[in-house]
Design a protein around this motif. Structure first.
Motif, short mmCIF file in Angstrom:
data_model
loop_
_atom_site.label_atom_id
_atom_site.label_comp_id
_atom_site.label_asym_id
_atom_site.label_seq_id
_atom_site.Cartn_x
_atom_site.Cartn_y
_atom_site.Cartn_z
N UNK A 50 -12.09 27.23 -30.83
CA UNK A 50 -12.60 27.11 -29.45
C UNK A 50 -13.81 26.18 -29.41
N UNK A 51 -14.69 26.32 -30.40
CA UNK A 51 -15.86 25.46 -30.42
C UNK A 51 -15.47 24.00 -30.53
N UNK A 52 -14.46 23.69 -31.35
CA UNK A 52 -14.03 22.31 -31.50
C UNK A 52 -13.45 21.76 -30.20
N UNK A 53 -12.88 22.61 -29.36
CA UNK A 53 -12.38 22.14 -28.07
C UNK A 53 -13.54 21.66 -27.19
N UNK A 54 -14.67 22.35 -27.29
CA UNK A 54 -15.87 21.88 -26.58
C UNK A 54 -16.27 20.51 -27.10
N UNK A 55 -16.31 20.34 -28.41
CA UNK A 55 -16.74 19.08 -29.02
C UNK A 55 -15.76 17.95 -28.73
N UNK A 56 -14.46 18.25 -28.77
CA UNK A 56 -13.45 17.21 -28.53
C UNK A 56 -13.45 16.75 -27.08
N UNK A 57 -13.95 17.60 -26.18
CA UNK A 57 -14.00 17.24 -24.76
C UNK A 57 -15.38 16.79 -24.32
N UNK A 58 -16.24 16.44 -25.30
CA UNK A 58 -17.58 15.94 -24.98
C UNK A 58 -17.48 14.71 -24.09
N UNK A 59 -18.26 14.73 -22.99
CA UNK A 59 -18.26 13.60 -22.06
C UNK A 59 -17.04 13.53 -21.18
N UNK A 60 -16.13 14.50 -21.30
CA UNK A 60 -14.86 14.46 -20.55
C UNK A 60 -14.79 15.59 -19.53
N UNK A 61 -14.81 16.83 -20.01
CA UNK A 61 -14.67 17.96 -19.09
C UNK A 61 -15.25 19.23 -19.72
N UNK A 62 -15.63 20.20 -18.86
CA UNK A 62 -16.10 21.48 -19.40
C UNK A 62 -14.94 22.29 -19.98
N UNK A 127 -24.33 24.38 -19.35
CA UNK A 127 -23.71 25.70 -19.31
C UNK A 127 -23.40 26.12 -17.88
N UNK A 128 -22.21 26.61 -17.65
CA UNK A 128 -21.79 27.15 -16.35
C UNK A 128 -21.61 28.65 -16.52
N UNK A 129 -22.61 29.42 -16.08
CA UNK A 129 -22.59 30.87 -16.26
C UNK A 129 -21.43 31.52 -15.52
N UNK A 130 -21.13 31.04 -14.32
CA UNK A 130 -20.08 31.66 -13.50
C UNK A 130 -18.70 31.56 -14.15
N UNK A 131 -18.45 30.45 -14.82
CA UNK A 131 -17.14 30.22 -15.41
C UNK A 131 -17.12 30.38 -16.94
N UNK A 132 -18.28 30.70 -17.54
CA UNK A 132 -18.40 30.76 -19.00
C UNK A 132 -17.87 29.49 -19.65
N UNK A 133 -18.24 28.35 -19.06
CA UNK A 133 -17.76 27.07 -19.59
C UNK A 133 -18.93 26.22 -20.08
N UNK A 134 -18.61 25.32 -20.99
CA UNK A 134 -19.62 24.44 -21.59
C UNK A 134 -19.13 23.00 -21.51
N UNK A 135 -20.03 22.12 -21.08
CA UNK A 135 -19.74 20.69 -21.06
C UNK A 135 -20.83 19.97 -21.85
N UNK A 136 -20.41 19.16 -22.81
CA UNK A 136 -21.34 18.28 -23.51
C UNK A 136 -21.40 16.98 -22.72
N UNK A 137 -22.60 16.60 -22.34
CA UNK A 137 -22.79 15.54 -21.35
C UNK A 137 -22.26 14.19 -21.79
N UNK A 138 -22.39 13.88 -23.10
CA UNK A 138 -22.05 12.54 -23.58
C UNK A 138 -20.94 12.59 -24.63
N UNK A 139 -20.07 11.62 -24.57
CA UNK A 139 -19.04 11.48 -25.60
C UNK A 139 -19.70 11.29 -26.96
N UNK A 140 -19.18 11.97 -27.98
CA UNK A 140 -19.77 11.88 -29.31
C UNK A 140 -20.69 13.04 -29.64
N UNK A 141 -21.07 13.83 -28.63
CA UNK A 141 -21.89 15.01 -28.90
C UNK A 141 -21.04 16.07 -29.62
N UNK A 142 -21.72 16.98 -30.33
CA UNK A 142 -21.01 18.07 -31.01
C UNK A 142 -21.97 19.22 -31.28
N UNK A 143 -21.54 20.42 -30.91
CA UNK A 143 -22.31 21.63 -31.22
C UNK A 143 -21.94 22.11 -32.61
#
Length: 306
Positions: A50-62, A127-143
């Motif tokens: 799940x964490x990698x899905x956040x990283x792979x969608x950096x700069x794209x979508x939450x 961070x979007x508390x209401x939807x429990x979603x995370x968006x990394x603002x820029x492409x290339x970011x990674x948590x």
């Protein structure tokens, strides 16, 4: 009351769980399932996590997450933004560039490091508390949650055991130890936790701590390193420079109630001098600590049971 132990190889380390409970094997099986699930969902090195899905969608979508992963990312962002903190969960691009501790470790160029420094600002974790979603603002970011995850997992496993009315329990996730209840192996009820001597092979301890219902977390630069042009580099990075932190410290150990707090403090303090670390620990309620320096010096905070 039955006693049982489980040894696991997960998360790149050896995990030991000990439990005292009437249904000990059932609970150990449940704990093992929990840890396997955490590894699958929280890993920064698995493409299907799940964490990698956040990283792979950096700069794209939450990306919408399960509540526990979202909560840990929220904790990590808050602690990464704390004043003078050396903890930064947005450090993923630097970790992947250097690869310290992996077979393909390398020394990045100055230009590459300068470019990566633009991608490691924890403010850019949205961070979007209401939807429990995370968006990394820029492409290339990674948590990367490596500085927090094992402590979080230890707390969750012990919390589960408590809910099941366990009599006593112990978990060691590769040097991250958390205990619950009285130790049945010592008359005083205290568990003994050895602190690794960083200058000797694993299993050689520099001191032994007595704890009960507490966590012991050690962070050090002596096991994950690589050499380049005659210099040794470690895996704890300075977000200001992009290079491993410059410090006189070989290892920091923190004793506290919750394992995740031990993780947070060992990382937040790692960029300071040994003297500053002990002074800081002595100012903070409910935590104790030990510092070992590169010069083989040793110091502990005021309230440790040794």
């Amino acid at each position: 009351m039955n006693q049982g132990k489980r040894l696991l190889n997960l998360m790149g380390t050896k995990i030991q769980i000990w439990l005292e409970h009437d249904e000990v094997e059932h609970l150990l099986n449940q704990a093992q399932k929990m840890l396997i699930d955490y590894e699958q969902r929280f890993s920064a090195n698995r493409l299907d996590s799940q964490l990698m899905q956040v990283n792979l969608n950096a700069g794209i979508k939450p990306v919408k997450l399960q509540s526990d992963l979202f909560r840990l990312i929220k904790i990590g962002k808050t602690q990464s933004l704390a004043k003078n903190s050396f903890l930064n969960i947005a450090i993923g691009p630097l970790i992947q560039a250097w690869r310290v501790g992996f077979n393909d470790a390398r020394y990045p160029s100055v230009s590459e490091i300068n470019q990566l420094l633009t991608l490691i600002n924890p403010n850019d974790i949205l961070l979007d508390e209401d939807n429990s979603s995370v968006l990394l603002k820029h492409s290339g970011m990674a948590i990367d949650l490596g500085a927090l995850a094992k402590g979080y997992f230890a707390d969750k496993v012990i919390e589960f055991f408590k809910q099941q009315n366990a009599h006593a329990a112990y978990i060691d996730l590769g040097g991250n130890v958390l205990t619950f209840g009285a130790c049945p192996f010592h008359d005083d009820g205290y568990w003994r936790v050895g602190i690794q001597n960083p200058f000797l092979t694993r299993g050689n301890v520099i001191t032994v701590l007595k704890i009960q219902n507490q966590s012991v977390v050690t962070s050090g630069i002596y096991e994950r390193t690589f050499n380049y042009n005659g210099k040794t580099y470690h895996h704890i990075f300075d977000s200001q420079t992009g290079y491993p932190v410059e410090t006189d410290i070989e290892s920091i150990t923190i004793v506290t109630e919750h394992a995740i707090d031990g993780e947070i403090w060992t990382t937040q303090l790692y960029g300071y001098s040994a003297q500053q670390v002990i002074k800081q620990i002595n100012k903070i309620d409910h935590i104790e600590g030990i510092v070992i320096t590169k010069n083989h010096e040793y110091a502990s905070s005021n309230g440790l049971l040794i």
